[in-house]
Design a protein around this motif. Sequence first.
Motif, PDB file in Angstrom:
ATOM      1  N   SER A  59     -25.348   1.744 -42.805  1.00  0.00           N
ATOM      2  CA  SER A  59     -23.933   2.036 -42.955  1.00  0.00           C
ATOM      3  C   SER A  59     -23.796   3.517 -43.265  1.00  0.00           C
ATOM      4  CB  SER A  59     -23.320   1.188 -44.077  1.00  0.00           C
ATOM      5  OG  SER A  59     -21.915   1.371 -44.153  1.00  0.00           O
ATOM      6  N   ASP A  60     -22.565   4.002 -43.313  1.00  0.00           N
ATOM      7  CA  ASP A  60     -22.296   5.359 -43.781  1.00  0.00           C
ATOM      8  C   ASP A  60     -20.852   5.400 -44.261  1.00  0.00           C
ATOM      9  OD1 ASP A  60     -20.578   5.676 -41.570  1.00  0.00           O
ATOM     10  OD2 ASP A  60     -22.125   6.635 -40.368  1.00  0.00           O
ATOM     11  N   PHE A  61     -20.440   6.552 -44.785  1.00  0.00           N
ATOM     12  CA  PHE A  61     -19.122   6.614 -45.397  1.00  0.00           C
ATOM     13  C   PHE A  61     -18.039   7.062 -44.418  1.00  0.00           C
ATOM     14  CE2 PHE A  61     -21.915   6.872 -49.182  1.00  0.00           C
ATOM     15  CZ  PHE A  61     -21.532   5.659 -49.718  1.00  0.00           C
ATOM     16  N   VAL A  62     -18.368   7.167 -43.143  1.00  0.00           N
ATOM     17  CA  VAL A  62     -17.334   7.212 -42.112  1.00  0.00           C
ATOM     18  C   VAL A  62     -16.822   5.785 -41.888  1.00  0.00           C
ATOM     19  CG1 VAL A  62     -16.857   7.679 -39.677  1.00  0.00           C
ATOM     20  CG2 VAL A  62     -18.265   9.273 -41.007  1.00  0.00           C
ATOM     21  N   PHE A  63     -17.749   4.831 -41.973  1.00  0.00           N
ATOM     22  CA  PHE A  63     -17.418   3.424 -41.760  1.00  0.00           C
ATOM     23  C   PHE A  63     -17.029   2.726 -43.071  1.00  0.00           C
ATOM     24  CE2 PHE A  63     -19.302  -0.911 -42.008  1.00  0.00           C
ATOM     25  CZ  PHE A  63     -18.408  -1.559 -41.175  1.00  0.00           C
ATOM     26  N   GLN A 106     -14.017   5.374 -18.653  1.00  0.00           N
ATOM     27  CA  GLN A 106     -13.020   4.416 -18.191  1.00  0.00           C
ATOM     28  C   GLN A 106     -12.744   3.293 -19.188  1.00  0.00           C
ATOM     29  OE1 GLN A 106     -11.051   5.539 -15.858  1.00  0.00           O
ATOM     30  NE2 GLN A 106     -11.439   4.051 -14.234  1.00  0.00           N
ATOM     31  N   THR A 107     -13.613   3.135 -20.206  1.00  0.00           N
ATOM     32  CA  THR A 107     -13.447   2.047 -21.169  1.00  0.00           C
ATOM     33  C   THR A 107     -12.316   2.371 -22.136  1.00  0.00           C
ATOM     34  OG1 THR A 107     -15.788   1.457 -21.010  1.00  0.00           O
ATOM     35  CG2 THR A 107     -14.583   0.662 -22.934  1.00  0.00           C
ATOM     36  N   LYS A 108     -11.338   1.481 -22.205  1.00  0.00           N
ATOM     37  CA  LYS A 108     -10.132   1.708 -23.024  1.00  0.00           C
ATOM     38  C   LYS A 108     -10.120   0.902 -24.313  1.00  0.00           C
ATOM     39  CE  LYS A 108      -8.557   4.418 -19.841  1.00  0.00           C
ATOM     40  NZ  LYS A 108      -8.602   5.892 -20.054  1.00  0.00           N
ATOM     41  N   VAL A 109     -10.610  -0.346 -24.273  1.00  0.00           N
ATOM     42  CA  VAL A 109     -10.573  -1.234 -25.445  1.00  0.00           C
ATOM     43  C   VAL A 109     -11.841  -2.063 -25.468  1.00  0.00           C
ATOM     44  CG1 VAL A 109      -9.411  -3.214 -26.524  1.00  0.00           C
ATOM     45  CG2 VAL A 109      -8.043  -1.357 -25.566  1.00  0.00           C
ATOM     46  N   PHE A 110     -12.344  -2.314 -26.664  1.00  0.00           N
ATOM     47  CA  PHE A 110     -13.520  -3.154 -26.867  1.00  0.00           C
ATOM     48  C   PHE A 110     -13.071  -4.398 -27.631  1.00  0.00           C
ATOM     49  CE2 PHE A 110     -17.795  -3.489 -29.327  1.00  0.00           C
ATOM     50  CZ  PHE A 110     -18.281  -4.419 -28.412  1.00  0.00           C
ATOM     51  N   VAL A 111     -13.139  -5.570 -26.988  1.00  0.00           N
ATOM     52  CA  VAL A 111     -12.829  -6.843 -27.645  1.00  0.00           C
ATOM     53  C   VAL A 111     -14.144  -7.399 -28.173  1.00  0.00           C
ATOM     54  CG1 VAL A 111     -11.820  -9.138 -27.414  1.00  0.00           C
ATOM     55  CG2 VAL A 111     -10.930  -7.234 -26.038  1.00  0.00           C
ATOM     56  N   ALA A 112     -14.252  -7.536 -29.494  1.00  0.00           N
ATOM     57  CA  ALA A 112     -15.548  -7.860 -30.084  1.00  0.00           C
ATOM     58  C   ALA A 112     -15.381  -8.713 -31.328  1.00  0.00           C
ATOM     59  CB  ALA A 112     -16.301  -6.575 -30.431  1.00  0.00           C
ATOM     60  N   HIS A 113     -16.496  -9.295 -31.768  1.00  0.00           N
ATOM     61  CA  HIS A 113     -16.496 -10.172 -32.939  1.00  0.00           C
ATOM     62  C   HIS A 113     -16.637  -9.401 -34.243  1.00  0.00           C
ATOM     63  CE1 HIS A 113     -20.614  -9.255 -32.109  1.00  0.00           C
ATOM     64  NE2 HIS A 113     -21.065  -9.909 -33.155  1.00  0.00           N
ATOM     65  N   GLY A 114     -17.022  -8.142 -34.181  1.00  0.00           N
ATOM     66  CA  GLY A 114     -17.086  -7.332 -35.392  1.00  0.00           C
ATOM     67  C   GLY A 114     -18.451  -7.251 -36.031  1.00  0.00           C
ATOM     68  N   GLY A 115     -19.527  -7.523 -35.278  1.00  0.00           N
ATOM     69  CA  GLY A 115     -20.869  -7.316 -35.809  1.00  0.00           C
ATOM     70  C   GLY A 115     -21.102  -5.835 -36.100  1.00  0.00           C
ATOM     71  N   THR A 116     -21.985  -5.553 -37.038  1.00  0.00           N
ATOM     72  CA  THR A 116     -22.214  -4.171 -37.459  1.00  0.00           C
ATOM     73  C   THR A 116     -22.640  -3.290 -36.303  1.00  0.00           C
ATOM     74  OG1 THR A 116     -22.833  -4.936 -39.671  1.00  0.00           O
ATOM     75  CG2 THR A 116     -23.476  -2.712 -39.072  1.00  0.00           C
ATOM     76  N   GLY A 130     -22.079  -3.550 -33.008  1.00  0.00           N
ATOM     77  CA  GLY A 130     -20.992  -3.273 -32.077  1.00  0.00           C
ATOM     78  C   GLY A 130     -19.941  -2.350 -32.663  1.00  0.00           C
ATOM     79  N   VAL A 131     -19.611  -2.542 -33.950  1.00  0.00           N
ATOM     80  CA  VAL A 131     -18.616  -1.691 -34.600  1.00  0.00           C
ATOM     81  C   VAL A 131     -19.100  -0.252 -34.666  1.00  0.00           C
ATOM     82  CG1 VAL A 131     -17.550  -1.194 -36.837  1.00  0.00           C
ATOM     83  CG2 VAL A 131     -17.468  -3.507 -35.917  1.00  0.00           C
ATOM     84  N   GLN A 132     -20.366  -0.051 -35.030  1.00  0.00           N
ATOM     85  CA  GLN A 132     -20.888   1.312 -35.126  1.00  0.00           C
ATOM     86  C   GLN A 132     -21.007   1.972 -33.755  1.00  0.00           C
ATOM     87  OE1 GLN A 132     -24.460   0.707 -37.474  1.00  0.00           O
ATOM     88  NE2 GLN A 132     -23.346   1.051 -39.375  1.00  0.00           N
ATOM     89  N   ASP A 153     -14.901  -8.243 -42.629  1.00  0.00           N
ATOM     90  CA  ASP A 153     -14.929  -7.046 -43.476  1.00  0.00           C
ATOM     91  C   ASP A 153     -15.223  -5.794 -42.654  1.00  0.00           C
ATOM     92  OD1 ASP A 153     -14.827  -8.020 -46.499  1.00  0.00           O
ATOM     93  OD2 ASP A 153     -16.001  -9.454 -45.356  1.00  0.00           O
ATOM     94  N   ASN A 154     -16.117  -5.905 -41.667  1.00  0.00           N
ATOM     95  CA  ASN A 154     -16.390  -4.763 -40.788  1.00  0.00           C
ATOM     96  C   ASN A 154     -15.124  -4.327 -40.053  1.00  0.00           C
ATOM     97  OD1 ASN A 154     -19.090  -4.837 -41.500  1.00  0.00           O
ATOM     98  ND2 ASN A 154     -19.713  -6.001 -39.698  1.00  0.00           N
TER      99      ASN A 154
END
Length: 526
Positions: free
Chosen positions: A258-262, A365-375, A377-379, A399-400
Amino acid sequence: WKSVFSQSCLLSLYVMSLAPSCDGGSILVFPVDGSHWINMKVLMEELQSRGHKLTVIRASNSWYIPEQSPLYTTVNLQMEEAFEDFFDIFLEKQIKREGASALTFLKLTKDFLHMISHAHAIWCEALEKILEDDKMVKSLLDAKYDLMLTDPAIAPGVVLAKHLKLPVVLNVRWVTSGDGQFQLAPSPLSYIPVPGSGFTDKMDFLQRAQNLFYYSITQFQQYVLVGPSYDAVCEKYIEGGCDIISLLQDADIWLFRSDFVFDFPRPTMPNVIYMGGFQCKQAQPLSAELEDFMQSAGEHGVIIMTLGTLVNALPPDLADEIASIFAKLHQKVIWRHIGARPSTVGNNTLIVDWMPQKDLLGHPQTKVFVAHGGTNGVQEAIYHGVPVLGIPLFFDQFDNLLRLQARGAGTIIRLNELNGETFEQGLRELLHQEHYRDNMQRLSRLHRDQPLSPMDQAVFWVEYVIRHKGAAHLRTQAYKMPWYSYYCVDVLLLLLSAVIGTVLCVVALFRFLCSRNRTKIKDKKQ
């Protein structure tokens, strides 16, 4: 970004050239399966490229960690129970739940804690098999490993390291009782949200009370459900006994994912090295087929969707609703979906079994990422600056995503609220409100603006432990203090006793003087 990345690379190479060299070490790795293995493998690949020899302890029925690999040699543990079943059962209950009543929450929490404690118990049994096998223990000792690299989300590795007397480096975000930082550094519950609470670092009175309740659940999990399994192994095989929390606190280096940007700002310790996004890299060219698909989207761009490594597909009726929403959009869609093909899939949607997620996120070209919120993928979304529509399923995912939402870089649809209407609303909000992309790209710039890449930092500190046979000088002694000493209760009691004693002495003196004075007056009158 390219300029910043180039300068960062040059600076990283320069700093690494100044660091003392480290001959290839011998590293024993005790990983956790699933998505945690993906993290560990990325770090191992970098270590192996720098001349280190790796040995991995794996379950014989592992579904992610191959037995044969040019990257490492293996030590196999015979295990019969497959952990995929745990995730499948829990996810099924999550998807089928109705509403969010207190009763539903308590039942899901009970099932989750039972699942987790059972997983720890199974691994403690496997650890006992290792320690009972004199031949295996001797081979591990004879190998003369320089350190143990382990993920303590499931923690037999730290117990084995104690038995083998090896320095410990943790590849960590989660430990046996949740977020590892709660066991390592001061963690005021007034502004540090407990995982699962769904709070930010700005809590009102009621939220702080709830935060305390969630913390009590993690303590119950540790000391009642999980800890006893490890305590039994420690008492039997570790001279003088031990407990799992003390072993974690004795680790030489915490490579923290993790980091303090996230994450929200909080107290920390000098042996914690924040390496959030260490697995992120510049996007590589796509295959000709995927590149043609991306370019065919034109000015509207592409949406990519995946629910991670543990989930293949949503229920058919829900998948049909989502597919019908995708079909209405001007954007093209790449959707990782395994199972029955939704009947409402439109011509603009490409269904795939696997996708090069990092390379797609890095595509312009990627505009949006639909995701479950795993660490992971979020990072990666932060690294590439792509806003996220989050559909959290379980564990830390809500929480992510909450951290992104709090920074205006994404939005969340809870699983029990997911339907065609909410999904379409969330997508259109992210596609047409520019502040989401602007905020995410700001996070990306902050994340990339570092003097040394997270991966270089991680490797440096692993080699640091090898060179110096540990890093005990970075560990605080606070963990070894009893609670009354840590909080200076004994000092306060002494000071309070001194003050009370002084006051009593003064009062006694005045009473004595007053009594003497009254005696003198009485004698004069007589």
